[in-house]
Write an enzyme that holds these catalytic residues in place. Structure first.
Site, mmCIF file in Angstrom:
data_model
loop_
_atom_site.group_PDB
_atom_site.id
_atom_site.type_symbol
_atom_site.label_atom_id
_atom_site.label_comp_id
_atom_site.label_asym_id
_atom_site.label_seq_id
_atom_site.Cartn_x
_atom_site.Cartn_y
_atom_site.Cartn_z
ATOM 1 N N ASP A 64 0.853 -1.200 0.000
ATOM 2 C CA ASP A 64 0.000 0.000 0.000
ATOM 3 C C ASP A 64 0.878 1.234 0.000
ATOM 4 O OD1 ASP A 64 -2.074 -1.767 0.328
ATOM 5 O OD2 ASP A 64 -1.955 -1.685 2.530
ATOM 6 N N ASP A 70 -2.708 10.495 10.217
ATOM 7 C CA ASP A 70 -4.000 11.143 10.454
ATOM 8 C C ASP A 70 -4.960 10.906 9.289
ATOM 9 O OD1 ASP A 70 -2.248 12.758 9.096
ATOM 10 O OD2 ASP A 70 -2.409 14.427 10.495
ATOM 11 N N GLU A 93 -11.966 16.973 11.910
ATOM 12 C CA GLU A 93 -10.919 17.996 11.836
ATOM 13 C C GLU A 93 -10.241 17.976 10.479
ATOM 14 O OE1 GLU A 93 -7.689 18.120 14.925
ATOM 15 O OE2 GLU A 93 -6.531 17.870 13.086
ATOM 16 N N GLU A 94 -10.223 16.782 9.854
ATOM 17 C CA GLU A 94 -9.455 16.618 8.614
ATOM 18 C C GLU A 94 -10.238 16.973 7.354
ATOM 19 O OE1 GLU A 94 -6.148 15.817 10.676
ATOM 20 O OE2 GLU A 94 -6.288 16.035 8.498
ATOM 21 N N ASP A 115 -11.892 14.034 15.891
ATOM 22 C CA ASP A 115 -10.509 14.380 15.578
ATOM 23 C C ASP A 115 -9.809 13.037 15.416
ATOM 24 O OD1 ASP A 115 -7.884 16.218 17.396
ATOM 25 O OD2 ASP A 115 -7.877 15.087 15.514
ATOM 26 N N LEU A 117 -6.872 11.948 14.585
ATOM 27 C CA LEU A 117 -5.539 11.739 15.130
ATOM 28 C C LEU A 117 -5.140 13.030 15.840
ATOM 29 C CD1 LEU A 117 -2.399 11.137 15.280
ATOM 30 C CD2 LEU A 117 -3.819 9.155 14.889
ATOM 31 N N ASP A 118 -5.185 13.020 17.163
ATOM 32 C CA ASP A 118 -4.864 14.225 17.938
ATOM 33 C C ASP A 118 -3.402 14.179 18.378
ATOM 34 O OD1 ASP A 118 -5.539 16.599 19.624
ATOM 35 O OD2 ASP A 118 -5.009 15.191 21.231
ATOM 36 N N GLU A 276 -12.903 18.685 19.956
ATOM 37 C CA GLU A 276 -11.855 18.611 20.990
ATOM 38 C C GLU A 276 -12.409 19.123 22.325
ATOM 39 O OE1 GLU A 276 -8.843 20.825 18.735
ATOM 40 O OE2 GLU A 276 -7.585 19.036 18.720
HETATM 41 P P1 AHG Z 1 -4.093 18.061 16.341
HETATM 42 O O1 AHG Z 1 -2.836 17.265 16.229
HETATM 43 O O2 AHG Z 1 -5.346 17.217 16.264
HETATM 44 O O3 AHG Z 1 -4.108 19.244 15.417
HETATM 45 O O4 AHG Z 1 -4.157 18.661 17.826
HETATM 46 C C1 AHG Z 1 -3.028 19.298 18.334
HETATM 47 C C2 AHG Z 1 -3.454 20.176 19.470
HETATM 48 C C3 AHG Z 1 -3.690 19.416 20.770
HETATM 49 O O5 AHG Z 1 -3.503 18.046 20.658
HETATM 50 C C4 AHG Z 1 -2.673 20.004 21.714
HETATM 51 O O6 AHG Z 1 -3.238 20.238 22.975
HETATM 52 C C5 AHG Z 1 -2.288 21.310 21.053
HETATM 53 O O7 AHG Z 1 -2.412 21.088 19.668
HETATM 54 C C6 AHG Z 1 -0.875 21.721 21.368
HETATM 55 O O8 AHG Z 1 -0.701 22.980 20.753
HETATM 56 P P2 AHG Z 1 0.686 23.781 20.954
HETATM 57 O O9 AHG Z 1 1.734 22.959 20.277
HETATM 58 O O10 AHG Z 1 0.414 25.101 20.308
HETATM 59 O O11 AHG Z 1 0.921 23.908 22.440
HETATM 60 MN MN MN Z 2 -6.461 17.577 18.025
HETATM 61 MN MN MN Z 3 -6.000 15.978 14.701
#
Ligand code: AHG
Ligand code: MN
Ligand code: MN
Length: 331
Positions: A64, A70, A93-94, A115, A117-118, A276
């Site tokens: 694949d 994500d 989110e995506e 979300d 993949l957070d 979130e």
């Molecule tokens: P995602 O990866 O879904 O975009 O979320 C990232 C978010 C969350 O997970 C986290 O609390 C925050 O970004 C951290 O942000 P900073 O790096 O600005 O602190």
């Molecule tokens: Mn997130």
């Molecule tokens: Mn995310």
């Protein structure tokens, strides 16, 4: 449930029995979600390996194309959740727009906001990442889900939760009757009840915020954090700082150990309300904690758009109330 092994599937059915009117669709929806996150957990566990394989020929061992995690998580969830007739639409989110259910599938009476993949920035450095989900009931007429079905305040959520892909994979969820944690036993591929009825300590001794933004904080946040750093053994100060940069990991630690997580309005809000802040706020409140924008209860914010951002401060009730007092003194 004393001592017996309780799978998440069994637990979800037991929770359904607290809702005599339940049709079973919500239960089946959660089961489909569990299957999707098991597949994501498998991929997360070998993410580093794929990267190595990807470096050879941009193909993994199955031939694949290597997908960003994500995007992989996004596809797993949408494919697992759109086929069985429980959802009228999704939002992620995506994806910029609302995700309709393909015409070839039956429509259901629930909405999934997620979300997939957070903490994406932490994937490559093997730090805990997660998946966050929020479930609403359809409120508009007709079969197809609409934006209004997604833009409901957090108080209307039918259920919410998250998965943390960490030293172990845990799924934590609530359907309004407390918060329950399950740990994936990879040898049998089942999520087993490991943290029944989680309650957040009323007060903690850990604060969680990105200190790199300190120069841009509003005066209330700055004074509150300064207060936490002063030495006063009687009030467990100074607090310790823990900040992972993955919301799921920072919230999970706060839920278990107590304390306060802050992503304030200044320099600018980053966390998204629908998939979130709202799900995390429901979990924390159901565990006896508190979740605010600093000025209002997260769950009462009336959404106006899919990806709107809000300040998110959540955790132990006494700590969050102390934060609110500092911020509101600065109105
Ligand atoms: P995602 O990866 O879904 O975009 O979320 C990232 C978010 C969350 O997970 C986290 O609390 C925050 O970004 C951290 O942000 P900073 O790096 O600005 O602190
Ligand atoms: Mn997130
Ligand atoms: Mn995310």
């Amino acid at each position: 449930m004393d001592g017996k092994l309780v799978t998440i599937q069994t637990h979800i059915v037991q929770q359904q029995q607290l809702h005599p009117e339940a049709s079973g669709h919500f239960t089946a929806l959660l089961w489909d979600l569990v299957l999707a996150v098991k597949m994501i957990a498998r991929e997360v566990r070998r993410a580093g390996l794929i990267d190595i394989l990807g470096a050879i020929g941009r193909e993994n061992v199955h031939g694949d194309e290597v997908k960003k995690l994500d995007e992989y998580a996004q596809e797993r969830i949408t494919e697992s959740l759109c086929q069985n007739g429980h959802l009228c639409c999704m939002a992620s989110e995506e994806r910029a727009e609302l995700i309709p259910i393909p015409t070839r599938y039956r429509k259901g009476k629930y909405v999934l906001l997620f979300d997939p993949l957070d903490g994406s920035s932490n994937i490559d450095v093997n730090i805990s990442i997660g998946t966050i989900f929020s479930i609403h009931r359809k409120i508009t007429p007709g079969d197809d889900g609409r934006l209004e079905d997604c833009l409901q305040p957090g108080t209307k959520q039918a259920g919410a939760g998250y998965v943390i892909y960490g030293s172990s994979v845990m799924l934590v969820y609530t359907v309004g009757h407390g918060v329950h944690g399950f740990t994936l036993d990879p040898t049998v591929g089942e999520f087993l009840l490991s943290h029944p009825d989680i309650k957040i300590p009323p007060k903690g001794r850990i604060y969680s915020i990105n200190e790199g933004n300190a120069q841009a904080w509003d005066p209330g946040t700055a004074e509150y954090v300064h207060h936490l750093k002063q030495r006063d053994p009687a009030t467990n100060r100074p607090y310790s700082l823990r900040y992972v940069g993955t919301l799921v990991a920072d919230v999970h630690r706060t839920l278990i150990n107590g304390g306060i997580f802050m992503y304030p309005a200044s320099p600018k809000p980053k966390l998204r309300l629908l998939y979130e802040a709202n799900p995390m706020a429901m979990v924390v409140e159901q565990a006896g904690g508190r979740a605010t924008t600093g000025r209002e209860r997260i769950l009462e914010v009336q959404p106006t758009e899919l990806h709107q951002k809000v300040p998110l401060i959540l955790g132990s009730t006494e700590d969050v109330k102390a934060y609110e007092e500092f911020v509101q003194r600065k109105r």
